[in-house]
Design a protein around this motif. Structure first.
Motif, PDB file in Angstrom:
ATOM      1  N   LYS A  87       0.826  -1.210   0.000  1.00 57.42           N
ATOM      2  CA  LYS A  87       0.000   0.000   0.000  1.00 57.42           C
ATOM      3  C   LYS A  87       0.860   1.260   0.000  1.00 57.42           C
ATOM      4  CE  LYS A  87      -0.802  -0.081   5.038  1.00 57.42           C
ATOM      5  NZ  LYS A  87      -1.861  -0.234   6.082  1.00 57.42           N
ATOM      6  N   GLU A  88       2.034   1.204   0.625  1.00 57.13           N
ATOM      7  CA  GLU A  88       2.932   2.356   0.641  1.00 57.13           C
ATOM      8  C   GLU A  88       3.533   2.583  -0.748  1.00 57.13           C
ATOM      9  OE1 GLU A  88       4.518   2.119   5.259  1.00 57.13           O
ATOM     10  OE2 GLU A  88       5.467   0.864   3.721  1.00 57.13           O
ATOM     11  N   LEU A 113      -5.164  -7.499  -5.929  1.00 58.19           N
ATOM     12  CA  LEU A 113      -4.077  -7.078  -5.046  1.00 58.19           C
ATOM     13  C   LEU A 113      -4.535  -6.717  -3.635  1.00 58.19           C
ATOM     14  CD1 LEU A 113      -1.989  -4.903  -7.524  1.00 58.19           C
ATOM     15  CD2 LEU A 113      -1.220  -6.980  -6.369  1.00 58.19           C
ATOM     16  N   ASN A 114      -5.824  -6.687  -3.402  1.00 58.90           N
ATOM     17  CA  ASN A 114      -6.336  -6.198  -2.128  1.00 58.90           C
ATOM     18  C   ASN A 114      -5.794  -6.978  -0.925  1.00 58.90           C
ATOM     19  OD1 ASN A 114      -8.127  -4.285  -0.776  1.00 58.90           O
ATOM     20  ND2 ASN A 114      -9.289  -6.099  -0.158  1.00 58.90           N
ATOM     21  N   ASN A 115      -5.649  -8.293  -1.085  1.00 64.41           N
ATOM     22  CA  ASN A 115      -5.180  -9.125   0.036  1.00 64.41           C
ATOM     23  C   ASN A 115      -3.688  -8.977   0.314  1.00 64.41           C
ATOM     24  OD1 ASN A 115      -7.748 -10.164   0.447  1.00 64.41           O
ATOM     25  ND2 ASN A 115      -7.416 -11.913  -0.907  1.00 64.41           N
ATOM     26  N   HIS A 116      -2.995  -8.224  -0.522  1.00 63.81           N
ATOM     27  CA  HIS A 116      -1.537  -8.074  -0.361  1.00 63.81           C
ATOM     28  C   HIS A 116      -1.146  -6.699   0.168  1.00 63.81           C
ATOM     29  CE1 HIS A 116      -0.800 -11.841  -2.530  1.00 63.81           C
ATOM     30  NE2 HIS A 116      -1.698 -11.447  -3.411  1.00 63.81           N
ATOM     31  N   MET A 117      -2.086  -5.827   0.397  1.00 64.74           N
ATOM     32  CA  MET A 117      -1.776  -4.430   0.670  1.00 64.74           C
ATOM     33  C   MET A 117      -0.903  -4.222   1.911  1.00 64.74           C
ATOM     34  SD  MET A 117      -2.920  -2.559  -1.762  1.00 64.74           S
ATOM     35  CE  MET A 117      -3.299  -0.881  -1.247  1.00 64.74           C
ATOM     36  N   ASP A 118      -1.052  -5.058   2.927  1.00 63.35           N
ATOM     37  CA  ASP A 118      -0.275  -4.895   4.161  1.00 63.35           C
ATOM     38  C   ASP A 118       0.990  -5.753   4.187  1.00 63.35           C
ATOM     39  OD1 ASP A 118      -1.790  -2.938   5.599  1.00 63.35           O
ATOM     40  OD2 ASP A 118      -3.355  -4.456   5.866  1.00 63.35           O
ATOM     41  N   ILE A 132       1.944  -5.712  -9.530  1.00 65.19           N
ATOM     42  CA  ILE A 132       2.141  -4.318  -9.113  1.00 65.19           C
ATOM     43  C   ILE A 132       2.749  -3.511 -10.261  1.00 65.19           C
ATOM     44  CG2 ILE A 132       3.342  -2.800  -7.493  1.00 65.19           C
ATOM     45  CD1 ILE A 132       3.250  -5.132  -5.480  1.00 65.19           C
ATOM     46  N   SER A 133       3.649  -4.135 -10.987  1.00 68.16           N
ATOM     47  CA  SER A 133       4.265  -3.475 -12.134  1.00 68.16           C
ATOM     48  C   SER A 133       3.224  -3.164 -13.212  1.00 68.16           C
ATOM     49  CB  SER A 133       5.375  -4.362 -12.704  1.00 68.16           C
ATOM     50  OG  SER A 133       6.085  -3.698 -13.724  1.00 68.16           O
TER      51      SER A 133
END
Length: 235
Positions: A87-88, A113-118, A132-133
């Motif tokens: 998320k950062e 990607l929502n489950n990977h944000m943290d 992400i790319s």
């Protein structure tokens, strides 16, 4: 439009990677650049990206508006800071350049990607980093997209999504340049392809026209036939 004119890229006197090549491609096309290892493919892509300076010749861009061209780039292997959270990183991307929020949200959802944000970047698989790319590259419209080995480490669903994005960008009037070792991918996507060997252009053609000239339906077979003929000619 991109125009490559009399381009030579060298790394010292005895290391010439690209030798006096010429081509131009209009916007609204997908151009694939292929070639064996050491063919000059990576150097040509770096030249297009502005990462290396030509030893001779030039690469020029023209847009319909006359404004400087905008560029989206997706490398084969993404390299992000490993100690920050997803998320950062995404927040940082959105501060670097404006994104089209609806396009961003649709793509973010499709990439799951929502489950990977943290999670920290260093803990992610290669495929998730590629997602992400993709998000970073395609969240706003660009004049030119340069995509290096686009489906490397992607699962079939995301690979299909990426191919759809490339077609979408072409249809929106952008120029898409991608390199690949997967000839079926080239045959499926490219309007035109350039085959490099030892820094020179051996083929500059559309897949359809090249197949017709070689009386083949499979690009792999057509290129093998071409290589065999080249080898016989040089022998």
């Amino acid at each position: 439009m991109i125009e490559v004119k009399n381009l030579t890229i060298s790394y010292g006197v005895d290391s010439v990677a690209v030798k006096d090549i010429n081509f131009q491609t209009e916007a609204g096309n997908i151009l694939s650049i292929i070639g064996p290892n050491g063919s000059g493919k990576s150097s040509l892509i770096k030249g297009i990206l502005g990462l290396v300076q030509p030893s001779n010749g030039k690469i020029s861009f023209k847009t319909k508006t006359g404004k400087p061209h905008t560029l989206g780039y997706m490398p084969q292997t993404p390299r992000f800071p490993t100690n920050i959270k997803v998320k950062e990183l995404i927040s940082f991307f959105k501060k670097l350049e404006p994104v089209e929020e609806e396009r961003f949200q649709n793509l973010f959802s499709a990439l799951e990607l929502n489950n990977h944000m943290d999670k920290k970047i260093g803990s992610l698989s290669g495929g998730t980093k590629q997602k992400i790319s993709i998000l970073q590259c395609f969240s706003s419209k660009k004049d030119l997209y340069v995509i290096d080995e686009p489906t490397a480490s992607l699962d079939p669903y995301i690979s299909h999504l990426l191919k759809s994005l490339l077609r979408e960008k072409r249809n929106e009037g952008s120029l898409v340049i991608f390199s690949t070792h997967i000839l079926a991918e080239l045959q499926e996507l490219a309007d035109r392809f350039i085959l490099l060997s030892e820094g020179s252009i051996l083929i500059d053609d559309s897949p359809k026209n090249f197949l017709q000239k070689n009386n083949k339906t499979d690009l792999d077979q057509a290129l093998m036939n071409f290589w065999n003929e080249e080898y016989k000619t040089k022998s």
